[in-house]
Design a protein around this motif. Structure first.
Motif, PDB file in Angstrom:
ATOM      1  N   GLY A   1       0.807  -1.217   0.000  1.00 30.13           N
ATOM      2  CA  GLY A   1       0.000   0.000   0.000  1.00 30.13           C
ATOM      3  C   GLY A   1       0.835   1.260   0.000  1.00 30.13           C
ATOM      4  O   GLY A   1       0.554   2.196   0.739  1.00 30.13           O
ATOM      5  N   ASP A   2       1.851   1.268  -0.861  1.00 26.84           N
ATOM      6  CA  ASP A   2       2.785   2.403  -0.899  1.00 26.84           C
ATOM      7  C   ASP A   2       3.374   2.478  -2.298  1.00 26.84           C
ATOM      8  O   ASP A   2       2.958   1.759  -3.190  1.00 26.84           O
ATOM      9  N   ILE A   3       4.367   3.324  -2.463  1.00 26.99           N
ATOM     10  CA  ILE A   3       4.954   3.521  -3.789  1.00 26.99           C
ATOM     11  C   ILE A   3       5.713   2.272  -4.238  1.00 26.99           C
ATOM     12  O   ILE A   3       5.974   1.369  -3.450  1.00 26.99           O
ATOM     13  N   ARG A   4       6.072   2.244  -5.506  1.00 30.49           N
ATOM     14  CA  ARG A   4       6.781   1.102  -6.071  1.00 30.49           C
ATOM     15  C   ARG A   4       8.090   0.837  -5.340  1.00 30.49           C
ATOM     16  O   ARG A   4       8.774   1.751  -4.891  1.00 30.49           O
ATOM     17  N   SER A   5       8.420  -0.448  -5.251  1.00 30.01           N
ATOM     18  CA  SER A   5       9.673  -0.863  -4.641  1.00 30.01           C
ATOM     19  C   SER A   5      10.115  -2.154  -5.306  1.00 30.01           C
ATOM     20  O   SER A   5       9.281  -2.965  -5.728  1.00 30.01           O
ATOM     21  N   SER A   6      11.405  -2.345  -5.380  1.00 25.51           N
ATOM     22  CA  SER A   6      11.962  -3.596  -5.905  1.00 25.51           C
ATOM     23  C   SER A   6      12.460  -4.498  -4.777  1.00 25.51           C
ATOM     24  O   SER A   6      13.112  -5.513  -5.038  1.00 25.51           O
ATOM     25  N   ILE A   7      12.139  -4.132  -3.549  1.00 29.06           N
ATOM     26  CA  ILE A   7      12.619  -4.878  -2.384  1.00 29.06           C
ATOM     27  C   ILE A   7      11.490  -5.735  -1.833  1.00 29.06           C
ATOM     28  O   ILE A   7      10.425  -5.210  -1.461  1.00 29.06           O
ATOM     29  N   ASP A   8      11.710  -7.024  -1.725  1.00 30.47           N
ATOM     30  CA  ASP A   8      10.607  -7.925  -1.372  1.00 30.47           C
ATOM     31  C   ASP A   8      10.050  -7.672   0.030  1.00 30.47           C
ATOM     32  O   ASP A   8       8.835  -7.773   0.229  1.00 30.47           O
ATOM     33  N   VAL A   9      10.882  -7.295   0.979  1.00 29.63           N
ATOM     34  CA  VAL A   9      10.368  -7.099   2.343  1.00 29.63           C
ATOM     35  C   VAL A   9       9.466  -5.877   2.455  1.00 29.63           C
ATOM     36  O   VAL A   9       8.781  -5.700   3.465  1.00 29.63           O
ATOM     37  N   ASP A  10       9.437  -5.043   1.432  1.00 31.74           N
ATOM     38  CA  ASP A  10       8.531  -3.892   1.429  1.00 31.74           C
ATOM     39  C   ASP A  10       7.090  -4.291   1.132  1.00 31.74           C
ATOM     40  O   ASP A  10       6.177  -3.485   1.327  1.00 31.74           O
ATOM     41  N   TYR A  11       6.885  -5.498   0.635  1.00 28.52           N
ATOM     42  CA  TYR A  11       5.546  -5.934   0.230  1.00 28.52           C
ATOM     43  C   TYR A  11       4.867  -6.696   1.350  1.00 28.52           C
ATOM     44  O   TYR A  11       5.467  -7.551   2.005  1.00 28.52           O
ATOM     45  N   GLU A  12       3.584  -6.376   1.538  1.00 33.35           N
ATOM     46  CA  GLU A  12       2.850  -6.882   2.694  1.00 33.35           C
ATOM     47  C   GLU A  12       2.080  -8.162   2.399  1.00 33.35           C
ATOM     48  O   GLU A  12       1.884  -8.985   3.287  1.00 33.35           O
ATOM     49  N   GLN A  13       1.613  -8.310   1.178  1.00 34.78           N
ATOM     50  CA  GLN A  13       0.782  -9.445   0.831  1.00 34.78           C
ATOM     51  C   GLN A  13       1.430 -10.220  -0.307  1.00 34.78           C
ATOM     52  O   GLN A  13       1.943  -9.613  -1.263  1.00 34.78           O
ATOM     53  N   TRP A  14       1.357 -11.550  -0.222  1.00 34.40           N
ATOM     54  CA  TRP A  14       1.982 -12.432  -1.210  1.00 34.40           C
ATOM     55  C   TRP A  14       1.042 -13.542  -1.615  1.00 34.40           C
ATOM     56  O   TRP A  14       0.237 -14.026  -0.805  1.00 34.40           O
TER      57      TRP A  14
END
Length: 123
Positions: free
Chosen positions: A100-113
């Motif tokens: 729920g935020d800006i684009r990122s290429s870092i996996d730990v930034d993502y909350e749902q998988w």
């Protein structure tokens, strides 16, 4: 929160194409940045592509640039990964992810998988 389910993986020959889909449940899909990551056998998970909530901007790993395209259909709560000119080194489990935020290429930034879908490219 959204729940994510990937599909579209399979076995394909080098040079072929596949289209992955990731369907999200939940009412806020259009507010999430979405991404695809992959984990090759015996390796760490790596970034593939990401797309803004509106679908207006995307970015890619150098290894897939020009061959893969990420897109989304917010009316259908779905994000896609079109993969062309596949290579054996593209073999991996592919995951979609949401944040729920800006684009990122870092996996730990993502909350749902999602649970992942296997892509195997034969030489």
């Amino acid at each position: 929160q959204v729940q994510l389910v990937e599909s579209g993986g399979g076995l394909v020959q080098a040079g072929g194409s596949l289209r992955l889909s990731c369907v999200a449940s939940g009412r806020s899909f259009s507010s999430y940045t979405m991404a695809w990551f992959r984990q090759p056998p015996g390796k760490e998970r790596e970034f593939v592509a990401t797309i803004t909530a509106s679908g207006g901007r995307s970015s890619y790993a150098d290894s897939v640039k020009g061959r893969f395209t990420i897109s989304r259909d917010n009316a259908k709560n779905t994000v896609f990964l079109q993969m062309n000119s596949l290579k054996p080194e593209d073999t991996a489990v592919y995951y979609c992810a949401a944040r729920g935020d800006i684009r990122s290429s870092i996996d730990v930034d993502y909350e749902q998988w999602g649970q992942g879908t296997q892509v195997t490219v034969s030489s």
